[in-house]
Design a protein around this motif. Structure first.
Motif, mmCIF file in Angstrom:
data_model
loop_
_atom_site.group_PDB
_atom_site.id
_atom_site.type_symbol
_atom_site.label_atom_id
_atom_site.label_comp_id
_atom_site.label_asym_id
_atom_site.label_seq_id
_atom_site.Cartn_x
_atom_site.Cartn_y
_atom_site.Cartn_z
ATOM 1 N N ASN A 1 1.217 -1.535 0.442
ATOM 2 C CA ASN A 1 -0.042 0.207 -0.048
ATOM 3 C C ASN A 1 0.855 1.461 -0.240
ATOM 4 O O ASN A 1 1.338 1.638 1.275
ATOM 5 C CB ASN A 1 -1.046 -0.021 1.144
ATOM 6 C CG ASN A 1 -1.967 1.219 1.444
ATOM 7 O OD1 ASN A 1 -1.967 1.969 0.113
ATOM 8 N ND2 ASN A 1 -2.764 1.278 2.696
ATOM 9 N N LEU A 2 0.982 2.130 -0.712
ATOM 10 C CA LEU A 2 2.104 2.833 -1.304
ATOM 11 C C LEU A 2 1.706 4.559 -0.082
ATOM 12 O O LEU A 2 2.321 5.005 -0.350
ATOM 13 C CB LEU A 2 1.883 3.707 -2.643
ATOM 14 C CG LEU A 2 2.281 2.265 -3.475
ATOM 15 C CD1 LEU A 2 2.849 3.411 -5.503
ATOM 16 C CD2 LEU A 2 3.820 1.718 -3.507
ATOM 17 N N ASP A 3 -0.150 3.931 0.403
ATOM 18 C CA ASP A 3 -0.089 5.145 1.238
ATOM 19 C C ASP A 3 0.211 5.282 2.681
ATOM 20 O O ASP A 3 1.015 6.370 3.339
ATOM 21 C CB ASP A 3 -1.737 5.519 1.801
ATOM 22 C CG ASP A 3 -2.537 5.239 0.195
ATOM 23 O OD1 ASP A 3 -1.967 6.219 -0.872
ATOM 24 O OD2 ASP A 3 -3.413 4.597 0.536
ATOM 25 N N ALA A 4 1.308 3.810 2.386
ATOM 26 C CA ALA A 4 1.925 3.733 4.079
ATOM 27 C C ALA A 4 3.680 3.636 3.721
ATOM 28 O O ALA A 4 4.064 2.868 4.501
ATOM 29 C CB ALA A 4 1.607 2.627 4.649
ATOM 30 N N GLU A 5 4.051 3.834 3.061
ATOM 31 C CA GLU A 5 5.401 3.729 2.289
ATOM 32 C C GLU A 5 5.570 5.011 2.243
ATOM 33 O O GLU A 5 5.126 5.887 2.348
ATOM 34 C CB GLU A 5 6.089 3.334 0.826
ATOM 35 C CG GLU A 5 5.232 1.923 0.870
ATOM 36 C CD GLU A 5 5.828 1.025 1.728
ATOM 37 O OE1 GLU A 5 6.969 1.152 1.651
ATOM 38 O OE2 GLU A 5 5.571 -0.075 2.550
ATOM 39 N N PRO A 6 7.105 5.650 2.992
ATOM 40 C CA PRO A 6 7.345 6.385 4.239
ATOM 41 C C PRO A 6 7.878 7.283 2.561
ATOM 42 O O PRO A 6 7.936 8.785 2.649
ATOM 43 C CB PRO A 6 9.143 5.898 4.625
ATOM 44 C CG PRO A 6 8.239 4.629 5.309
ATOM 45 C CD PRO A 6 7.124 4.074 4.657
ATOM 46 N N GLN A 7 8.913 5.801 1.408
ATOM 47 C CA GLN A 7 8.999 6.544 0.817
ATOM 48 C C GLN A 7 8.172 8.107 -0.057
ATOM 49 O O GLN A 7 8.433 8.715 -0.936
ATOM 50 C CB GLN A 7 10.325 5.784 -0.530
ATOM 51 C CG GLN A 7 9.128 4.928 -1.339
ATOM 52 C CD GLN A 7 10.022 3.793 -2.102
ATOM 53 O OE1 GLN A 7 10.805 4.048 -2.362
ATOM 54 N NE2 GLN A 7 9.076 2.744 -1.650
ATOM 55 N N PHE A 8 6.775 7.584 -0.041
ATOM 56 C CA PHE A 8 6.079 8.586 -1.423
ATOM 57 C C PHE A 8 5.068 8.979 0.428
ATOM 58 O O PHE A 8 4.313 9.410 -0.442
ATOM 59 C CB PHE A 8 4.515 6.881 -1.329
ATOM 60 C CG PHE A 8 5.707 6.304 -2.802
ATOM 61 C CD1 PHE A 8 6.903 6.535 -3.280
ATOM 62 C CD2 PHE A 8 5.720 5.117 -2.363
ATOM 63 C CE1 PHE A 8 7.525 6.221 -4.713
ATOM 64 C CE2 PHE A 8 6.588 4.230 -3.224
ATOM 65 C CZ PHE A 8 7.475 4.671 -4.298
#
Length: 159
Positions: A95-102
């Motif tokens: 889930n990209l919403d939970a990825e620090p890089q994004f």
């Protein structure tokens, strides 16, 4: 006279090949993989995509250069495939919403193209795609969301 001219013309491609360059042309090499993600977007413009949704994208990374290296390679194709997979592993099945890089980003297809381009540029700069990678003058990253919609980012390798 005409016979000699034809012989010289026939020899020109071999000479150009030995030099690793064809006048006015551009070589390209593309590797392909895929990524599966979940994400949501902020902004009313996105309508229902503001809710969490999933996407499977085919990812194409195209490298371009006007000449080949001493082995007649643009980049090491095996290394390019490995590097693309390494980059995608950083956010595949996530889930990209939970990825620090994004954090704070709308992870649109266009944004992801530019993100992958930046990471491939770093791989080139670090020599991870072989000797020929130093001569790459352009990278195009294309993400296909479906058979009717895709986005791309194209430019010189970032330094």
């Amino acid at each position: 006279m005409t016979g000699r001219l034809l012989i010289r013309q026939a020899a020109a491609p071999d000479d150009a090949r030995r030099a690793g360059r064809y006048k006015g042309g551009m070589f390209s090499l593309t590797v392909v993989d895929h990524v599966m993600i979940a994400h949501s977007f902020r902004g009313e413009e996105f309508g229902p995509a503001q809710r969490l949704h999933g996407a499977t994208m085919v990812v194409e990374a195209e490298f371009r250069a006007p000449k080949l290296d001493r082995l007649n390679l643009l980049v090491d194709i095996a290394a390019a495939k490995v590097e693309l997979r390494r980059i995608l592993d950083g956010f595949d099945y996530r889930n990209l919403d939970a990825e620090p890089q994004f954090a704070g980003q709308n992870t649109t297809t266009e944004f992801l193209c530019a993100h992958i381009h930046k990471l491939l540029s770093a791989a080139l700069a670090e020599g991870r795609l072989g000797e020929g990678g130093r001569g790459v003058t352009g990278i195009k990253v294309l993400l296909r969301e479906s058979h009717v919609a895709w986005a791309a980012y194209e430019g010189a390798p970032a330094s």
